[in-house]
Structures are given as C-alpha cells and as structure tokens.
Design a protein around this motif. Structure first.
Motif, PDB file in Angstrom:
ATOM      1  N   GLY A   1      26.116   7.253   6.594  1.00 46.09           N
ATOM      2  CA  GLY A   1      24.872   6.584   6.933  1.00 46.09           C
ATOM      3  C   GLY A   1      23.772   7.495   7.427  1.00 46.09           C
ATOM      4  N   ALA A   2      23.983   8.805   7.339  1.00 43.42           N
ATOM      5  CA  ALA A   2      22.937   9.755   7.729  1.00 43.42           C
ATOM      6  C   ALA A   2      21.991   9.944   6.554  1.00 43.42           C
ATOM      7  CB  ALA A   2      23.539  11.084   8.141  1.00 43.42           C
ATOM      8  N   GLY A   3      20.704   9.816   6.815  1.00 42.16           N
ATOM      9  CA  GLY A   3      19.735   9.867   5.729  1.00 42.16           C
ATOM     10  C   GLY A   3      18.746  11.006   5.845  1.00 42.16           C
ATOM     11  N   LYS A   4      18.374  11.557   4.686  1.00 41.85           N
ATOM     12  CA  LYS A   4      17.308  12.547   4.593  1.00 41.85           C
ATOM     13  C   LYS A   4      16.340  12.078   3.519  1.00 41.85           C
ATOM     14  CE  LYS A   4      20.347  16.398   5.859  1.00 41.85           C
ATOM     15  NZ  LYS A   4      20.976  17.668   5.390  1.00 41.85           N
ATOM     16  N   GLY A   5      15.048  12.238   3.799  1.00 40.50           N
ATOM     17  CA  GLY A   5      14.064  11.748   2.854  1.00 40.50           C
ATOM     18  C   GLY A   5      12.888  12.681   2.700  1.00 40.50           C
ATOM     19  N   SER A   6      12.194  12.540   1.586  1.00 41.79           N
ATOM     20  CA  SER A   6      10.978  13.303   1.312  1.00 41.79           C
ATOM     21  C   SER A   6       9.869  12.352   0.915  1.00 41.79           C
ATOM     22  CB  SER A   6      11.212  14.320   0.185  1.00 41.79           C
ATOM     23  OG  SER A   6      12.051  15.365   0.618  1.00 41.79           O
ATOM     24  N   GLY A   7       8.663  12.707   1.321  1.00 42.90           N
ATOM     25  CA  GLY A   7       7.517  11.871   1.011  1.00 42.90           C
ATOM     26  C   GLY A   7       6.391  12.652   0.361  1.00 42.90           C
ATOM     27  N   ARG A   8       5.607  11.951  -0.453  1.00 42.04           N
ATOM     28  CA  ARG A   8       4.402  12.505  -1.045  1.00 42.04           C
ATOM     29  C   ARG A   8       3.291  11.471  -0.889  1.00 42.04           C
ATOM     30  NH1 ARG A   8       7.465  15.995  -0.595  1.00 42.04           N
ATOM     31  NH2 ARG A   8       8.096  17.605  -2.095  1.00 42.04           N
ATOM     32  N   SER A   9       2.068  11.954  -0.727  1.00 44.35           N
ATOM     33  CA  SER A   9       0.988  11.045  -0.383  1.00 44.35           C
ATOM     34  C   SER A   9      -0.102  11.023  -1.447  1.00 44.35           C
ATOM     35  CB  SER A   9       0.390  11.428   0.967  1.00 44.35           C
ATOM     36  OG  SER A   9      -0.426  10.380   1.469  1.00 44.35           O
ATOM     37  N   ILE A  10      -1.154  10.256  -1.176  1.00 47.05           N
ATOM     38  CA  ILE A  10      -2.353  10.215  -1.990  1.00 47.05           C
ATOM     39  C   ILE A  10      -3.524  10.640  -1.112  1.00 47.05           C
ATOM     40  CG2 ILE A  10      -1.440   8.389  -3.477  1.00 47.05           C
ATOM     41  CD1 ILE A  10      -3.245   6.405  -1.974  1.00 47.05           C
ATOM     42  N   GLU A  11      -4.631  10.919  -1.726  1.00 41.21           N
ATOM     43  CA  GLU A  11      -5.808  11.387  -1.002  1.00 41.21           C
ATOM     44  C   GLU A  11      -6.209  10.397   0.094  1.00 41.21           C
ATOM     45  OE1 GLU A  11     -10.475  12.599  -1.978  1.00 41.21           O
ATOM     46  OE2 GLU A  11      -9.067  12.155  -3.595  1.00 41.21           O
TER      47      GLU A  11
ATOM     48  N   ALA B   1       0.821  -1.214   0.000  1.00 41.65           N
ATOM     49  CA  ALA B   1       0.000   0.000   0.000  1.00 41.65           C
ATOM     50  C   ALA B   1       0.854   1.262   0.000  1.00 41.65           C
ATOM     51  CB  ALA B   1      -0.928   0.000   1.206  1.00 41.65           C
ATOM     52  N   ALA B   2       2.166   1.113  -0.053  1.00 37.40           N
ATOM     53  CA  ALA B   2       3.073   2.265  -0.065  1.00 37.40           C
ATOM     54  C   ALA B   2       4.379   1.853  -0.725  1.00 37.40           C
ATOM     55  CB  ALA B   2       3.322   2.783   1.350  1.00 37.40           C
ATOM     56  N   ILE B   3       5.199   2.849  -1.014  1.00 40.58           N
ATOM     57  CA  ILE B   3       6.510   2.621  -1.622  1.00 40.58           C
ATOM     58  C   ILE B   3       7.556   3.375  -0.801  1.00 40.58           C
ATOM     59  CG2 ILE B   3       7.970   3.094  -3.635  1.00 40.58           C
ATOM     60  CD1 ILE B   3       5.442   2.772  -5.361  1.00 40.58           C
ATOM     61  N   VAL B   4       8.624   2.674  -0.439  1.00 39.53           N
ATOM     62  CA  VAL B   4       9.768   3.296   0.230  1.00 39.53           C
ATOM     63  C   VAL B   4      11.023   2.868  -0.512  1.00 39.53           C
ATOM     64  CG1 VAL B   4      11.111   3.514   2.343  1.00 39.53           C
ATOM     65  CG2 VAL B   4       8.616   3.313   2.473  1.00 39.53           C
ATOM     66  N   ALA B   5      11.792   3.830  -0.996  1.00 38.53           N
ATOM     67  CA  ALA B   5      13.038   3.546  -1.706  1.00 38.53           C
ATOM     68  C   ALA B   5      14.154   4.340  -1.064  1.00 38.53           C
ATOM     69  CB  ALA B   5      12.901   3.902  -3.191  1.00 38.53           C
ATOM     70  N   GLY B   6      15.363   3.770  -1.072  1.00 38.33           N
ATOM     71  CA  GLY B   6      16.494   4.465  -0.473  1.00 38.33           C
ATOM     72  C   GLY B   6      17.813   3.949  -0.999  1.00 38.33           C
ATOM     73  N   ALA B   7      18.808   4.821  -1.019  1.00 38.19           N
ATOM     74  CA  ALA B   7      20.145   4.428  -1.466  1.00 38.19           C
ATOM     75  C   ALA B   7      21.130   5.509  -1.063  1.00 38.19           C
ATOM     76  CB  ALA B   7      20.173   4.220  -2.983  1.00 38.19           C
ATOM     77  N   ARG B   8      22.387   5.181  -1.134  1.00 40.71           N
ATOM     78  CA  ARG B   8      23.435   6.158  -0.860  1.00 40.71           C
ATOM     79  C   ARG B   8      23.617   7.095  -2.049  1.00 40.71           C
ATOM     80  NH1 ARG B   8      28.323   4.682   3.150  1.00 40.71           N
ATOM     81  NH2 ARG B   8      27.026   3.931   4.875  1.00 40.71           N
ATOM     82  N   ASP B   9      24.058   8.314  -1.703  1.00 44.01           N
ATOM     83  CA  ASP B   9      24.455   9.317  -2.696  1.00 44.01           C
ATOM     84  C   ASP B   9      23.299   9.842  -3.544  1.00 44.01           C
ATOM     85  OD1 ASP B   9      27.132   9.110  -1.878  1.00 44.01           O
ATOM     86  OD2 ASP B   9      27.443   7.384  -3.202  1.00 44.01           O
ATOM     87  N   TRP B  10      22.064   9.679  -3.068  1.00 40.71           N
ATOM     88  CA  TRP B  10      20.948  10.357  -3.734  1.00 40.71           C
ATOM     89  C   TRP B  10      20.881  11.781  -3.186  1.00 40.71           C
ATOM     90  CZ3 TRP B  10      16.403   6.277  -3.532  1.00 40.71           C
ATOM     91  CH2 TRP B  10      16.665   5.275  -4.474  1.00 40.71           C
TER      92      TRP B  10
ATOM     93  N   ARG C   1       6.719  12.192  -8.353  1.00 42.57           N
ATOM     94  CA  ARG C   1       6.520  11.481  -9.630  1.00 42.57           C
ATOM     95  C   ARG C   1       6.126  10.024  -9.384  1.00 42.57           C
ATOM     96  NH1 ARG C   1       8.075  14.415 -13.955  1.00 42.57           N
ATOM     97  NH2 ARG C   1       9.555  16.137 -13.640  1.00 42.57           N
ATOM     98  N   VAL C   2       6.782   9.388  -8.426  1.00 48.40           N
ATOM     99  CA  VAL C   2       6.490   7.980  -8.140  1.00 48.40           C
ATOM    100  C   VAL C   2       5.075   7.835  -7.565  1.00 48.40           C
ATOM    101  CG1 VAL C   2       7.138   6.004  -6.716  1.00 48.40           C
ATOM    102  CG2 VAL C   2       8.913   7.378  -7.837  1.00 48.40           C
ATOM    103  N   ALA C   3       4.709   8.730  -6.632  1.00 48.76           N
ATOM    104  CA  ALA C   3       3.377   8.657  -6.024  1.00 48.76           C
ATOM    105  C   ALA C   3       2.289   8.819  -7.066  1.00 48.76           C
ATOM    106  CB  ALA C   3       3.242   9.715  -4.932  1.00 48.76           C
ATOM    107  N   ARG C   4       2.498   9.740  -8.020  1.00 48.45           N
ATOM    108  CA  ARG C   4       1.494   9.940  -9.077  1.00 48.45           C
ATOM    109  C   ARG C   4       1.414   8.721 -10.001  1.00 48.45           C
ATOM    110  NH1 ARG C   4       3.641  15.166  -9.681  1.00 48.45           N
ATOM    111  NH2 ARG C   4       4.628  14.539 -11.634  1.00 48.45           N
ATOM    112  N   LYS C   5       2.556   8.156 -10.352  1.00 52.09           N
ATOM    113  CA  LYS C   5       2.571   7.047 -11.311  1.00 52.09           C
ATOM    114  C   LYS C   5       1.948   5.788 -10.731  1.00 52.09           C
ATOM    115  CE  LYS C   5       5.653   4.207 -14.153  1.00 52.09           C
ATOM    116  NZ  LYS C   5       7.053   4.022 -14.637  1.00 52.09           N
ATOM    117  N   TYR C   6       2.277   5.467  -9.471  1.00 47.95           N
ATOM    118  CA  TYR C   6       1.842   4.198  -8.872  1.00 47.95           C
ATOM    119  C   TYR C   6       0.663   4.362  -7.922  1.00 47.95           C
ATOM    120  CZ  TYR C   6       6.162   2.326 -10.804  1.00 47.95           C
ATOM    121  OH  TYR C   6       7.163   1.929 -11.659  1.00 47.95           O
ATOM    122  N   HIS C   7       0.264   5.606  -7.665  1.00 48.28           N
ATOM    123  CA  HIS C   7      -0.858   5.896  -6.764  1.00 48.28           C
ATOM    124  C   HIS C   7      -0.641   5.227  -5.411  1.00 48.28           C
ATOM    125  CE1 HIS C   7      -4.798   7.518  -5.955  1.00 48.28           C
ATOM    126  NE2 HIS C   7      -5.194   6.375  -5.471  1.00 48.28           N
TER     127      HIS C   7
END
Length: 569
Positions: free
Chosen positions: A387-397, A349-358, A369-375
C-alpha cells in the motif's frame, strides 16, 4: 478537445531603435523576431549568436565560495569524498562531470546513485545507510537533490560527515544545515534560476578552475554532458543555457566519449545534433536504466574508455528503453480506462489515476502524455503490495503543482518538485482523499479559459516566403526546447495540389498550394486519425531541413489543419 487557434501577440516591447536591416535583411524573419520583445540590438545578437565567453561569474551563485573551498580542502587532505546523484539524466551527467574534474585534481571520489525501487528519491534514510556503510564519507556532495533533506543531512552531520548540496529544486521553509547549499532559488539575487543541476555543476567546475586550474582539463569538451542533462531535464533554454546547449550539441557530435558514440549509433543519431536528438533519442535511453532498475549502467557508459564495455552498455540501455516503452504503454492503457470511467471534462479541472503494480519509473512519462492529451494537471500514482505509493505529476500553464500539493499535504507523506513537474509519496488508504482534494484545488485555481487547450501560433507566413534563406535564419533560433519553443507558423487559404498520400495508414504526405500559387511539401504525422475537412485549409506547421537523396530540402511538418476561418489574436 478542440483547440483554439491563437496568433501570439507581440511582446509589447519597443524595438523601434533596433537597426533591423543591419541584423537581418529578410523582412519576414525580422517580423518574427519583432514578436519576441527584444529591446536592443545587443539582446538580438546575444540570442542569435550565444557565446561561451559571455558566461557570467559562477561566484554569483549562493554559497559558491564555501562549496569550492571545502571541496578543494577535501582534495588537499585526501578526504573520502562521495558524490551522490539522482537516477535521471540530469543527475547522472552531473556526477560524471564533477567526478572527472575531481579526478583531474588527483582525487578519487566514490560515486553513488540510489536505487529507485528500494531507496526512493534523494538522500533517503535507506540510501544514507548504504553509502555510509560502503564508503564512510567525510565529505558528501549531493547533486540534483538535498534541498529538502533537512533530517537526513542533520543525521549525516551527527555522524561527522560534511555535506554540500548542488541542487535546483524549490526550497521549502526550513533549509538543511550544510557546509554550502548551491541553489539558484535561494536568496534575493535569484540568478541562474533556469539552470538544472548539471548546469550548476558546470558553474561549480568553472568556479573551481578559476580558483585553481587543473592541468589538461578542458571544461568546454565536457559540455556534451551539460547539453545532455539540460535538454533531458526540460529546463528553459534561455540566456546561458542557450550557449551551453548550442556548444554542447557540437561537442556531442565530436565527443571523445566512446560510450556516447556507441549510444548514438544504436539510437540512429548523426551530426548535426539537435535538441530533438537529445530529448527523444539519447535522453530516453540514458533514463531507461534508472527508470526500471539502477542508473549505474548509464553512468558507466558516460565514463568508460573501454570499447567493448561501451558497446555492451549501449546495447543494454537500448534494450531497457524498449522494455520501458512496453511498460509505459501498458500503464497508459490502464490510465485511459480509469479516465473513461471517472473523468468529466466539464466538471474536472485535473486528473488523478492510481493502481497497484504500476512501475514508478515510468509514471512521469505517462502523466506527461495524459496532461498533454487532456490539457489537465495530472498525477499518476503506483502502489506496491503493502500500500505504499509513489506518484508523478505534470501540469499545464498557470498551475503550480508544488503549491497545490502543499494544500494536499495532510494526505501525503512527502512531496517536492517544480511548478510543472512534481513527485509525491503517499499511503494507498489516503488516495481517495488526495484525489478529491487535488481536484478541488485545481477547480478553484483554474479558470475555464485556462482549461481550454490552445494552439499558439508564432507567425503568419506565405509559402512564397519559405526558402533556404529563411531556413538559414530559422536555424539561428536553435536550440529549441522549453522556454524557446520551435516556431509554429500558419499558412492560410491552402489546398492540396495533388491528392494527399496516406502513409502506413496513419500519416499524410502533401503537396500543398497556397492561393498565390507557391507549393510546399508537407507531412502530417497521425493526420489520418480524423477526416480532412473540405479545402481550403489553414495549416499550422513547423519547418526543418531534411536530407533527401544527398540534398537538403525544406520540409513542412503539419501540427494541425482546419477549414479556413478567422484567426484569434
């Protein structure tokens, strides 16, 4: 994923008392308006003709009086004032607007923008040390951040610095101890909750000018900044935001800011200015600096009065935007690889992706873009070599990211944002646990109905009804954006009048005929990605005025096309 085509239901409000013929004599447009739930002629006219003179008293906002009094006292006593902003368009335009007003009062505030990579978002400990060292502030005004900065503001108070926060982010349980926290999401009144930070700064400026006029300062002429920040921050274009953005777009078209004029040139933006111009041409270029390096060049572009500097800065931002697009494209391809390996639409019901050097500066765009494509609610997280991470999220209705992150808090160092967009910080070692928990929360909260993507259709219309009179009334619905989406129409039983023309191997140009005989021009961007079904078709589309050989014509932009069939309501 296959979308369900659904004709939006009427709002259910009783509009029988509205004298529709006195408002509009075009029946098909009246039917469109009736679906929006207006209950009085006053509401309809306020929506179609938003006016600045109807703006509400800025002192309705929480703690506005305290904020205004403290800023004016700092001006009167020549205190060292620092304006602290965020590195996106909302933050940069907020700083520019507030700085120009304070300068008109004779003050000379220092402007400070954090460095995304080194200092992170908001009033971080790292940025605190730098601006205190550089400016030794006596009053710090934090804009577009600060609501959650309890510890940092306590540290500033201990150093003898007064703090005012002007912010629109969701408050947490504990609020900072500051002189004033101007946030519409506080208290029981909750007015102006749709405003972004530059809208709130506009209210602060309005309140200050009501308290003490500033000679030669015309707040209306500064609405170019308000429109830029409001559209770029994707807040709802409702109520007062409609008036601010509509008039702000006019101000952009005639702006006196030499930097903004140069940016319009490199972006190919011409009058009249639309929200699409702001959101997809001007906004990304202003954002590019803060995404990749520092937002200082975007701020300087908005404030400079030097023609040569403006030209250099506009070209620099345009170049940085192209670099941003290349970085974004690379990360998106790598995210798609992870999705192909791990994502099961029937299970997840959700997508979480992560990697180094993004690069953290583009993760929000990729997540969107991913949230819109896969809903699916989506988080994209980049980790550095420590190993310190920063992330951004987008949601659906129907799915609040901030609420979901609260359940994932044990895996996070910090988080914040809105229902539809949020950010986080975490250690790489906690990534698997976060991913598992976030997917678990999404699965528990989202129904299969919510996970099914839908194409929402605003109104069924015949091609014979599409004329310049209808286009005129359609443009009265502007500005389009979040909370006031451009209408998507459906025309049924449509077929090609001539063979569709393929453009650049990707797009289709059509001349479409409805069974009744009316013909309309249409273009279907990226329509060649899938084979066209057998005619007749149902066509979902938007309309826009288009200049062609010096004349204006009505153009259809196809959003989706399918074999003709029944329609859900």
């Amino acid at each position: 994923m296959e979308k369900r085509w659904i004709l939006n239901p009427t709002n259910g409000a009783d509009s029988s008392a509205i004298p529709w013929p006195e408002i509009c004599d075009l029946p098909c447009f009246v039917r469109l308006l009736q679906r929006r739930g207006f209950t009085s002629a006053v509401e309809v006219n306020a929506f179609l003709q938003p006016r600045l003179r109807t703006l509400s008293d800025p002192f309705l906002l929480p703690q506005m009086q305290s904020a205004v009094e403290r800023i004016l006292r700092a001006i009167d006593t020549s205190e060292r004032i620092v304006l602290f902003g965020d590195y996106d368009v909302d933050g940069v335009t907020s700083l520019a607007l507030l700085a120009e007003l304070l300068q008109s009062y004779g003050a000379n505030p220092a402007l400070f923008l954090p460095m995304r990579m080194e200092e992170g978002y908001g009033l971080s400990r790292e940025s605190l040390e730098r601006y205190c060292h550089l400016h030794s502030p006596q009053l710090l005004v934090a804009v577009d951040c600060g609501t959650s900065s309890v510890a940092e503001i306590a540290e500033l108070r201990a150093r003898g610095v007064d703090v005012i926060v002007i912010d629109h982010h969701e408050p947490k349980t504990t609020l900072p101890d500051c002189v004033a926290l101007v946030n519409p999401k506080l208290g029981d009144g909750r007015v102006f909750t749709y405003l972004c930070s530059v809208g709130l700064v506009f209210k602060v400026c309005h309140a200050m000018l009501k308290t003490r006029p500033a000679a030669g300062f015309d707040l209306k002429q500064h609405l170019d900044l308000v429109a830029l920040g409001t559209v770029a921050d994707i807040v709802p274009l409702q109520e007062e935001n409609r008036a601010l953005v509509r008039e702000g777009a006019r101000q952009i078209a005639q702006t006196k800011r030499v930097g903004l004029r140069k940016l319009m040139q490199v972006a190919g933006v011409k009058s009249p200015i639309s929200t699409e111009d702001i959101g997809f041409r001007l906004g990304p270029r202003l954002n590019a600096a803060g995404r990749l390096e520092t937002a200082e060049s975007a701020l300087r572009l908005l404030l400079t009065r030097d023609e040569t500097e403006a030209t250099q800065l506009a070209e620099q931002l345009d170049s940085q935007n192209r670099t941003r697009q290349a970085v974004e494209k690379k990360i998106l391809a790598e995210v798609e690889e992870q999705i192909a390996k791990h994502f099961d639409p029937a299970r997840d019901a959700a997508i979480v992706a992560g990697a180094r050097d993004w690069h953290p500066g583009v993760l929000g765009i990729v997540a969107s873009r991913v949230a819109r494509k896969y809903h699916r609610p989506t988080f994209v997280i980049g980790f550095d070599d420590k190993g310190a991470g920063k992330g951004s999220g987008r949601s659906i209705e129907g799915f609040s990211l901030v609420s979901a992150l609260a359940e994932c808090a044990p895996h996070l160092e910090k988080f914040g944002g809105h229902e539809m967009a949020a950010g986080l910080a975490m250690a790489e070692v906690n990534f698997p646990g976060f991913r598992e928990k976030f997917l678990e929360v999404a699965r528990a909260r989202l129904t299969e109905e919510q996970l099914q993507p839908k194409l929402r259709l605003d109104h069924e219309i015949g091609f014979a009804e599409l004329n310049f009179k209808f286009l005129h009334w359609h443009e009265m619905l502007q500005p389009f954006g979040s909370g006031n989406a451009q209408p998507v129409f459906i025309a049924r039983e449509v077929e090609p009048a001539v063979e569709p023309r393929l453009l650049k191997e990707r797009h289709f140009a059509f001349r479409l005929r409805q069974r009744q005989g009316a013909v309309q021009r249409a273009i279907f961007f990226d329509g060649a990605d899938a084979p066209l079904p057998p005619a007749p078709w149902d066509v979902a589309f938007q309309i826009k005025p288009e200049e062609y050989d010096g004349t204006i014509r009505l153009q259809l932009y196809v959003k989706a096309l399918r074999a003709a069939g029944p329609l859900e309501c």
